[in-house]
Design an enzyme around this catalytic site. Structure first.
Site, mmCIF file in Angstrom:
data_model
loop_
_atom_site.group_PDB
_atom_site.id
_atom_site.type_symbol
_atom_site.label_atom_id
_atom_site.label_comp_id
_atom_site.label_asym_id
_atom_site.label_seq_id
_atom_site.Cartn_x
_atom_site.Cartn_y
_atom_site.Cartn_z
ATOM 1 N N ASN A 116 -3.722 6.436 -2.102
ATOM 2 C CA ASN A 116 -3.201 6.834 -0.786
ATOM 3 C C ASN A 116 -2.525 8.200 -0.828
ATOM 4 O O ASN A 116 -2.511 8.928 0.160
ATOM 5 C CB ASN A 116 -2.232 5.778 -0.261
ATOM 6 C CG ASN A 116 -2.963 4.587 0.316
ATOM 7 O OD1 ASN A 116 -4.146 4.662 0.613
ATOM 8 N ND2 ASN A 116 -2.271 3.469 0.460
ATOM 9 N N SER A 128 0.822 -1.215 0.000
ATOM 10 C CA SER A 128 0.000 0.000 0.000
ATOM 11 C C SER A 128 0.855 1.263 0.000
ATOM 12 O O SER A 128 0.333 2.355 -0.199
ATOM 13 C CB SER A 128 -0.922 0.010 1.222
ATOM 14 O OG SER A 128 -0.165 -0.074 2.411
ATOM 15 N N GLU A 185 -5.491 -1.061 -7.744
ATOM 16 C CA GLU A 185 -4.438 -0.268 -8.400
ATOM 17 C C GLU A 185 -3.376 -1.222 -8.934
ATOM 18 O O GLU A 185 -2.827 -2.021 -8.179
ATOM 19 C CB GLU A 185 -3.777 0.696 -7.401
ATOM 20 C CG GLU A 185 -4.557 1.957 -7.149
ATOM 21 C CD GLU A 185 -3.818 2.909 -6.215
ATOM 22 O OE1 GLU A 185 -3.657 4.075 -6.563
ATOM 23 O OE2 GLU A 185 -3.401 2.488 -5.123
ATOM 24 N N HIS A 217 -2.590 -3.553 -5.824
ATOM 25 C CA HIS A 217 -3.021 -2.986 -4.545
ATOM 26 C C HIS A 217 -4.535 -3.079 -4.397
ATOM 27 O O HIS A 217 -5.289 -2.421 -5.116
ATOM 28 C CB HIS A 217 -2.554 -1.531 -4.455
ATOM 29 C CG HIS A 217 -2.936 -0.852 -3.184
ATOM 30 N ND1 HIS A 217 -3.170 0.497 -3.093
ATOM 31 C CD2 HIS A 217 -3.142 -1.346 -1.920
ATOM 32 C CE1 HIS A 217 -3.504 0.807 -1.854
ATOM 33 N NE2 HIS A 217 -3.485 -0.290 -1.130
#
Length: 710
Positions: free
Chosen positions: A500, A429, A462, A450
């Site tokens: 993120n 992550s 992702e 991800h």
């Protein structure tokens, strides 16, 4: 029109039952279109003029689709509300003509029967569907910011009752055959092999005299005006608590259904067409339709244009934790790929396998699936504490702790046991894929994959590439994620990747607002009212305060001081506050929390030496957090982290719940106006600091009068 260009074909059987087959030329699924009107009118004349005809069966010529709904491009092409209203009125005419036939009309349903497709089935006198898992019924128009516009708001309540109809229309949920039978939506459920045969028999029997089956609540509330008012008022309150007034379609659905119940069928139809037209012109519906078009487009794309994916026949998951269990679940149950979980401890394997058992067992209890089907899916997941089976694996998905040394060890272990084409996909992550691939013998096979937690529910994946990742690896991983039920976006390697990276400054700003004495619940409410599914402080508790604190320094080191988290995080961790996972965070959990109401843990204010008092306007408060997210999204596109604004919008909506009615960060920036956005950022920069400085690409766009979408 030649026969091969026609959508509908009518065959009159020897037993005088007509079989009307719908098969849109050149398409994999049937959808309803305005241009079918003339063809349908000609068919109706033919059917009415045939005095020998004793019944009609409507069936699909497609393999696994009855009618998937109306063609959304048709709605998108409407330039005015009058255009959209005409579409609805034409739907009313066709459905009304079908319903008025004096012979029994049976809808024989297999596969998707959604939206206009279900409205078509509702206009038939009898409905029979297959027991197949591919059969799904529903009216998901609300997901596009619309309401059922071909009579669905009026026919559905009259068939299954108001409460059940509202549940379907307001949520857009799809139901399976057994549920449809139980609620009276269909009259019979049969194996696919005998669908036509049973439909013909039903047509011969004649129209069914049915009585609306209501439970006790339904009898009390739906059969009198006073009870209906209570029911609609309650539904309106529940709807507003979820939509916060950001979505006009649910309110319109309630209004139209209620009027139809009070003033009658024709009055309900008239208002349905009017409200459908108005909704079609709203910005909310335009944005929701844009999401539909984008995801449809993405399903047709290879990870790398022109590079076909290889088929994944066997998968390995490293790590039996929550993520590993979730990844194994979607691999077996959705991708239908056998998966083996590798963990160092037998207990980890048991936990990971139990994850899928618990999810499937719920479906069995609700009669969504049979025990035999459950056992078949469970058999697709096996476990091992060794590296057995890795040699034949097409993809290995690593889901171990966020530790670079450990991930390097995983790469080495897999490369020592796999074949030369095995893909190593890391569910990291935050750690750059370039670093994970740095010690690999075959870096071209290393990629990031991800997922978001919980894996079985979150729709985004992702796909993170480093400079050495091969095109074949990218395309194969994208298609594999898609088979798992995910919407994948391909992003370039970089700290935080995309999701993120845009989430971190937003969360940090929410924390700063709390430290400026804004009450925790006020911060969360402001962002939920803005349109996010949960507030940022709640999200931090859910993700884990420790996880947030760990990602922060990585982003700061790679991307600069604008990612620095407030120092208060250290105090929270020193007090062992990790959030929901250890029932100690910003909110109360477990026995301390009152049922049905989320409560702030007031002791956190004392820990942080705060005396909270709401002083900021909620809209201004929300704007502060969102502006940083928008600015960072623009940077990601400018730096090539994202391939397109479209991918950025889908990634934010599906990954962190950016308000769908706003269309995603890039659509939202366009709607604000780039020059206005830059002005807002600069005013915040003057007031709150350099972290709000607009990025160079936004300033250049503002100067040139550019937009992300033209």
């Amino acid at each position: 029109m030649s026969q091969q260009d026609k959508t509908f074909s009518l065959e009159i059987r020897e037993d005088k039952i007509g079989v009307l087959t719908m098969d849109v030329p050149g398409e994999t699924m049937n959808t309803l279109r305005a241009e079918f009107a003339d063809e349908i009118s000609d068919l109706m004349k033919e059917i009415k003029s045939n005095s020998d005809l004793q019944g009609l069966v409507l069936i699909s010529g497609k393999k696994d689709s009855f009618v998937a709904g109306a063609d959304v491009t048709m709605i998108d092409a409407c330039e005015t509300a009058a255009d959209a209203e005409q579409l609805s009125l034409e739907g009313h005419r066709v459905m009304g003509e079908l319903e008025a036939l004096n012979i029994p009309v049976v809808a024989a349903i297999h596969g998707a029967c959604l939206g206009g497709g279900l409205e078509l089935a509702l206009a038939c006198h009898i409905r029979v569907c297959t027991e197949s898992t591919k059969t799904a019924l529903g009216v998901p128009e609300v997901m596009l910011g619309l309401l059922p516009g071909s009579g669905g708001t009026q026919r559905l309540p009259r068939l299954i009752g108001v409460a059940k109809s509202l549940d379907l229309m307001l949520t857009g949920k799809q139901i399976r055959a057994k549920q449809a039978l139980k609620m009276g939506l269909v009259d019979e459920v049969v194996p696919e092999t005998v669908l036509l045969e049973v439909a013909v028999k039903l047509a011969k029997k004649g129209k069914i005299k049915r009585e609306l089956k209501r439970d006790l609540t339904g009898k009390l509330l739906e059969t009198n005006k006073f009870g209906r008012n209570i029911m609609f008022d309650q539904a309106a309150k529940q709807t507003f608590s979820k939509t916060r007034g950001n979505y006009p379609a649910p309110e319109a659905i309630l209004e139209v259904v209620k009027l139809g119940q009070e003033k009658g069928f024709e009055a309900g139809l008239k208002l349905e067409a009017k409200r459908f037209a108005e909704l079609a012109m709203t910005s909310e519906s335009a944005c929701l339709r844009g999401i539909f078009f984008a995801t449809t487009e993405m399903k047709k794309e290879d990870g790398v244009e022109g590079v076909a994916p290889k088929k994944v026949k066997k998968a390995i998951v490293l790590g039996g934790g929550l993520m590993g269990g979730g990844i194994a679940n979607v691999t077996a149950t959705k991708a239908k790929v056998p998966v083996r979980i590798k963990d160092i401890a037998p207990q980890g394997l048991l936990n990971a396998q139990k994850y899928t058992y618990d999810l499937l067992n719920k479906k069995v209890k609700r009669r969504f699936m049979s025990k035999a089907e459950m056992q078949s899916q469970l058999a697709m997941i096996t476990g091992t504490t060794e590296y057995t089976g890795v040699k034949s694996a097409d993809i290995v998905i690593e889901a171990v702790f966020e530790d670079l040394k450990l991930k390097h060890q995983m790469v080495a272990d897999i490369e020592a046991n796999c074949n030369e084409n095995t893909i190593f996909a890391s569910n990291t992550s935050s750690l750059p894929i370039t670093q994970i691939a740095s010690e690999a013998k075959r870096p071209e096979n290393v990629i990031g994959l991800h997922y978001f937690s919980p894996v079985d529910k979150m729709p985004l994946a992702e796909i993170i590439t480093h400079e050495g990742t091969s095109d074949q690896t990218i395309s194969t991983t994208v298609e594999f994620a898609r088979k798992q039920g995910k919407t994948p976006i391909v992003v370039k390697d970089g700290a935080g990747f995309y999701v993120n990276r845009i989430l971190a400054p937003y969360m940090n700003e929410a924390a700063r607002l709390v430290l400026e004495q804004e009450p925790i619940e006020a911060v969360d409410k402001a962002l939920v009212d803005f349109g996010f599914p949960v507030g940022p402080v709640t999200l931090l508790d859910e993700v884990g305060i420790d996880v947030g604190a760990k990602i922060g320094p990585i982003l700061t080191k790679e991307l600069g001081s604008r990612f620095e988290a407030p120092a208060a995080f250290d105090k929270l961790l020193a007090d062992d506050r990790k959030g929901r996972k250890n029932e100690k965070g910003f909110y109360l959990y477990g026995k301390k929390a009152k049922k049905g109401k989320k409560q702030v843990d007031e002791s956190i204010y004392k820990l942080l030496n705060l005396k909270p008092e709401a002083s900021m306007d909620p809209k201004a408060l929300a704007e502060r957090a969102v502006l940083l997210m928008l600015n960072e999204a623009a940077r990601c596109l400018d730096e090539g982290i994202l391939r397109s604004a479209r991918d950025g919008d889908i990634g934010a909506i599906f990954g962190i719940g950016f308000p769908p009615f706003l269309g995603g960060p890039f659509h939202y920036m366009d709607s604000i106006g780039i020059a206005e956005l830059v002005d807002k950022l600069e005013r915040h920069q003057d007031k709150y600091g350099e972290r709000f400085a607009p990025c160079e690409s936004l300033k250049a766009m503002a100067k040139e009068g550019q937009k992300f979408y033209n």
